[in-house]
Design a protein around this motif. Structure first.
Motif, PDB file in Angstrom:
ATOM      1  N   GLU A 162     -22.127   6.857 -64.753  1.00 19.62           N
ATOM      2  CA  GLU A 162     -20.973   7.714 -64.481  1.00 19.62           C
ATOM      3  C   GLU A 162     -20.041   7.786 -65.699  1.00 19.62           C
ATOM      4  O   GLU A 162     -19.511   8.845 -66.034  1.00 19.62           O
ATOM      5  N   ARG A 163     -19.858   6.671 -66.339  1.00 19.61           N
ATOM      6  CA  ARG A 163     -18.970   6.634 -67.499  1.00 19.61           C
ATOM      7  C   ARG A 163     -19.543   7.449 -68.653  1.00 19.61           C
ATOM      8  O   ARG A 163     -18.853   8.264 -69.268  1.00 19.61           O
ATOM      9  N   VAL A 164     -20.826   7.239 -68.927  1.00 21.03           N
ATOM     10  CA  VAL A 164     -21.427   7.900 -70.085  1.00 21.03           C
ATOM     11  C   VAL A 164     -21.601   9.400 -69.845  1.00 21.03           C
ATOM     12  O   VAL A 164     -21.389  10.198 -70.750  1.00 21.03           O
ATOM     13  N   ARG A 165     -21.942   9.789 -68.623  1.00 17.97           N
ATOM     14  CA  ARG A 165     -22.150  11.227 -68.392  1.00 17.97           C
ATOM     15  C   ARG A 165     -20.848  11.993 -68.593  1.00 17.97           C
ATOM     16  O   ARG A 165     -20.857  13.167 -68.980  1.00 17.97           O
ATOM     17  N   LYS A 166     -19.712  11.341 -68.381  1.00 19.18           N
ATOM     18  CA  LYS A 166     -18.439  12.013 -68.635  1.00 19.18           C
ATOM     19  C   LYS A 166     -18.218  12.205 -70.141  1.00 19.18           C
ATOM     20  O   LYS A 166     -17.640  13.197 -70.562  1.00 19.18           O
ATOM     21  N   LEU A 167     -18.705  11.229 -70.930  1.00 23.52           N
ATOM     22  CA  LEU A 167     -18.591  11.368 -72.385  1.00 23.52           C
ATOM     23  C   LEU A 167     -19.344  12.603 -72.864  1.00 23.52           C
ATOM     24  O   LEU A 167     -18.948  13.257 -73.823  1.00 23.52           O
ATOM     25  N   TYR A 168     -20.435  12.913 -72.205  1.00 16.43           N
ATOM     26  CA  TYR A 168     -21.253  14.068 -72.582  1.00 16.43           C
ATOM     27  C   TYR A 168     -20.838  15.319 -71.799  1.00 16.43           C
ATOM     28  O   TYR A 168     -21.452  16.359 -71.926  1.00 16.43           O
ATOM     29  N   ARG A 169     -19.826  15.161 -70.963  1.00 22.04           N
ATOM     30  CA  ARG A 169     -19.296  16.267 -70.153  1.00 22.04           C
ATOM     31  C   ARG A 169     -20.340  16.905 -69.246  1.00 22.04           C
ATOM     32  O   ARG A 169     -20.426  18.118 -69.132  1.00 22.04           O
ATOM     33  N   PHE A 170     -21.106  16.040 -68.599  1.00 25.54           N
ATOM     34  CA  PHE A 170     -21.968  16.519 -67.521  1.00 25.54           C
ATOM     35  C   PHE A 170     -21.145  16.567 -66.248  1.00 25.54           C
ATOM     36  O   PHE A 170     -20.354  15.659 -65.975  1.00 25.54           O
ATOM     37  N   ARG A 171     -21.335  17.621 -65.432  1.00 28.32           N
ATOM     38  CA  ARG A 171     -20.589  17.757 -64.189  1.00 28.32           C
ATOM     39  C   ARG A 171     -21.308  17.023 -63.070  1.00 28.32           C
ATOM     40  O   ARG A 171     -22.525  17.055 -62.969  1.00 28.32           O
ATOM     41  N   ARG A 172     -20.523  16.413 -62.202  1.00 32.91           N
ATOM     42  CA  ARG A 172     -21.088  15.703 -61.077  1.00 32.91           C
ATOM     43  C   ARG A 172     -21.487  16.697 -59.981  1.00 32.91           C
ATOM     44  O   ARG A 172     -20.755  17.651 -59.707  1.00 32.91           O
ATOM     45  N   ALA A 173     -22.617  16.484 -59.350  1.00 34.64           N
ATOM     46  CA  ALA A 173     -23.039  17.326 -58.232  1.00 34.64           C
ATOM     47  C   ALA A 173     -23.571  16.452 -57.111  1.00 34.64           C
ATOM     48  O   ALA A 173     -24.099  15.365 -57.356  1.00 34.64           O
ATOM     49  N   GLU A 174     -23.387  16.916 -55.888  1.00 35.91           N
ATOM     50  CA  GLU A 174     -23.950  16.221 -54.728  1.00 35.91           C
ATOM     51  C   GLU A 174     -24.812  17.208 -53.953  1.00 35.91           C
ATOM     52  O   GLU A 174     -24.373  18.327 -53.676  1.00 35.91           O
ATOM     53  N   MET A 175     -26.008  16.797 -53.622  1.00 34.77           N
ATOM     54  CA  MET A 175     -26.890  17.645 -52.828  1.00 34.77           C
ATOM     55  C   MET A 175     -27.291  16.914 -51.558  1.00 34.77           C
ATOM     56  O   MET A 175     -27.202  15.694 -51.504  1.00 34.77           O
ATOM     57  N   PRO A 176     -27.756  17.666 -50.553  1.00 35.23           N
ATOM     58  CA  PRO A 176     -28.257  17.008 -49.339  1.00 35.23           C
ATOM     59  C   PRO A 176     -29.483  16.156 -49.654  1.00 35.23           C
ATOM     60  O   PRO A 176     -30.204  16.440 -50.610  1.00 35.23           O
ATOM     61  N   VAL A 177     -29.695  15.117 -48.853  1.00 32.02           N
ATOM     62  CA  VAL A 177     -30.876  14.292 -49.068  1.00 32.02           C
ATOM     63  C   VAL A 177     -32.102  14.918 -48.418  1.00 32.02           C
ATOM     64  O   VAL A 177     -33.210  14.432 -48.601  1.00 32.02           O
TER      65      VAL A 177
END
Length: 425
Positions: free
Chosen positions: A31-46
């Motif tokens: 979570e920390r590193v993906r923010k450094l690369y500016r990836f957006r968080r997404a949630e999908m159904p399982v």
RNA sequence: GCGAUCGUAGCUCAGUUGGUUAGAGCGCCGGUUUGUGGUACCGGAGGUCGGGGGUUCAAGACCCCUCGAUCGCCCCA
């Protein structure tokens, strides 16, 4: 355990203690590193309609043909617990009009389900971290994605892991190569292992990484993808590798690295522990800790416009096995109540300590005279003793002078402890 | 789906070629000691020996089935 107690489902895990801390550490680092690369968080159904996976992953793959948890819901529709992230992300991209955000950098993590035989680093409900770049045809997207993967692995403290890189070429390259492989191996069909004879029908590329010595002797002279690459495919791969060099990501060419799923094109990669390394030993035969590639063909299989994309996923359990011991840190303060009439003060003290950012826990059960022993065993930075044999003159014990003062100040500034004598020794 | 190894207290394990009321350490609970202390000692709770069937005068040990775990094959993260 009573025989009446239901058992957990085969291949599922109840994670606790150091393992759970290591698991959380992996997710937090991701979570920390993906923010450094500016990836957006997404949630999908399982879960999704079964066709989402069947159409994108490929009907003939093992995942679809025998490893999916599928069931009919009450309306009679066939649904499936997701066996991977990519198909669901692609579906979400198409049905939510996320094209407007392209190129879109997405990150997610969570549980996935495959009906497989459990073994080391392999479960029926398992967990992955996942990153995708959708709507970017340029090789810089591959570089960006791999640079992030590399940084995550390094920040997890995992060593002796190398990026194995290959290209499957564009659609035309891949088909020509595949045809050449089929022709080559068909000529020696009878001498191949039983598994590989079957692979010849279903997935000829897979013969290339067979472990069977009967197959391996033919691998040296097998057709090579490099001889079938179009100029465009070749240029693409060169752009990826030079980009990785510029980004400082170490990699090695792995000509036999292929992908099992139908939708992959161009770049394919896996991070694999080096032969004989400590990490390799910990993982057993499940050697890949992160894998992915470019899947330019996927969106079309779900009825969308042709959309280039690249992504990877990594097993959290496998990463967690490599990050070492990560147990809960000792408490800053353990509060003990050696006389039950002080429980109220104990609770007040907890609130003061925690509000000030100190980790704290109360011991007020069991034999009063053994409560201090319990606290000592927890090895806290300080012990605050309340109601202990009239010893209120110096209830805080710690080898850290500054911490004693801090706790003393907290307590003496509170009305609940106004009547208490100085906590200082 | 296939193969190998393994299932004894909460945990880690002992249990001799089948032979009386199944044990230890740790953990848990309580007591004594100590009395500003993580010590030592004593005691206690907790096991239908994964489950079912069979062989036997007798099975935790042997046989079969079943469930589960572990590791490998296939496949995959």
């Amino acid at each position: 355990m009573s025989k009446n107690t239901p058992q957990a489902i085969r291949g599922t895990q109840d994670i606790f203690g150091p393992d759970a801390e290591a698991f959380a550490f992996v997710v937090e680092t991701f979570e920390r590193v993906r923010k450094l690369y500016r990836f957006r968080r997404a949630e999908m159904p399982v879960f999704e309609k079964t066709e989402v996976f069947a159409r994108s992953i490929g009907e003939t793959t093992d995942i679809v043909s025998k490893e999916m948890y599928s069931f009919d819901d009450r309306g009679g529709e066939s649904l499936t617990l997701r066996p991977e992230f990519t198909a669901g992300i692609a579906r979400a991209y198409l049905t939510n009009g996320w094209q407007q955000h392209a190129p879109l950098k997405l990150a997610t993590h969570g549980p996935l389900f495959r009906y497989e035989r459990p073994q080391k680093g392999r479960y029926r409900q398992f967990h992955q971290i996942d990153a995708e770049i959708i709507g970017a045809a340029e090789p810089q997207a591959d570089v960006e994605l791999l640079a992030m993967a590399d940084q995550i692995i390094r920040e997890l403290g995992i060593e002796d892991v190398t990026l194995h890189l290959n290209t499957l070429g564009d659609g035309d390259s891949r088909e020509a190569w595949r045809a050449a492989l089929v022709e080559y191996f068909s000529a020696v069909r009878g001498e191949l292992s039983e598994d590989s004879q079957e692979r010849l029908e279903k997935n000829p590329l897979r013969i290339l990484d067979s472990k069977d010595p009967r197959d391996r002797k033919f691998l040296g002279n097998a057709p090579r993808i490099d001889d079938f690459l179009t100029d465009e495919a070749k240029a693409f791969f060169e752009a990826v590798t030079s980009g990785l060099d510029a980004a400082g990501v170490k990699w090695t060419r792995a000509e036999s690295l292929v992908r099992g799923l139908d939708y992959y094109r161009h770049t394919a990669f896996e991070f694999i522990p080096d032969e004989g390394s400590e990490a390799a030993g910990k993982l057993g035969s499940q050697s890949t800790i992160l894998g992915g590639g470019r899947y330019d063909g996927l969106m079309e299989s779900l009825g969308g416009a042709s959309t280039p994309a690249v992504g990877w996923a990594a097993g959290i359990e496998r990463l967690a096995m490599l990050v070492g011991e990560n147990d809960q840190a000792p408490a800053d303060v353990i509060v003990i109540v050696e006389d039950d009439s002080f429980i109220g003060q104990g609770i007040s003290a907890l609130r003061l300590l925690r509000q000030d950012g100190l980790t704290a826990e109360l011991i007020s059960s069991g034999s009063p005279r053994k409560r201090f022993d319990k606290a000592s065993k927890l090895n806290p930075r300080a012990i605050l003793s309340l109601g202990g044999q009239g010893q209120l003159g110096s209830p805080v014990r710690s080898s850290e002078e500054a911490l004693v003062d801090r706790i003393a100040d907290l307590l003496s500034n509170s009305a609940s402890f106004g009547s208490l004598a100085s906590p200082r020794a």
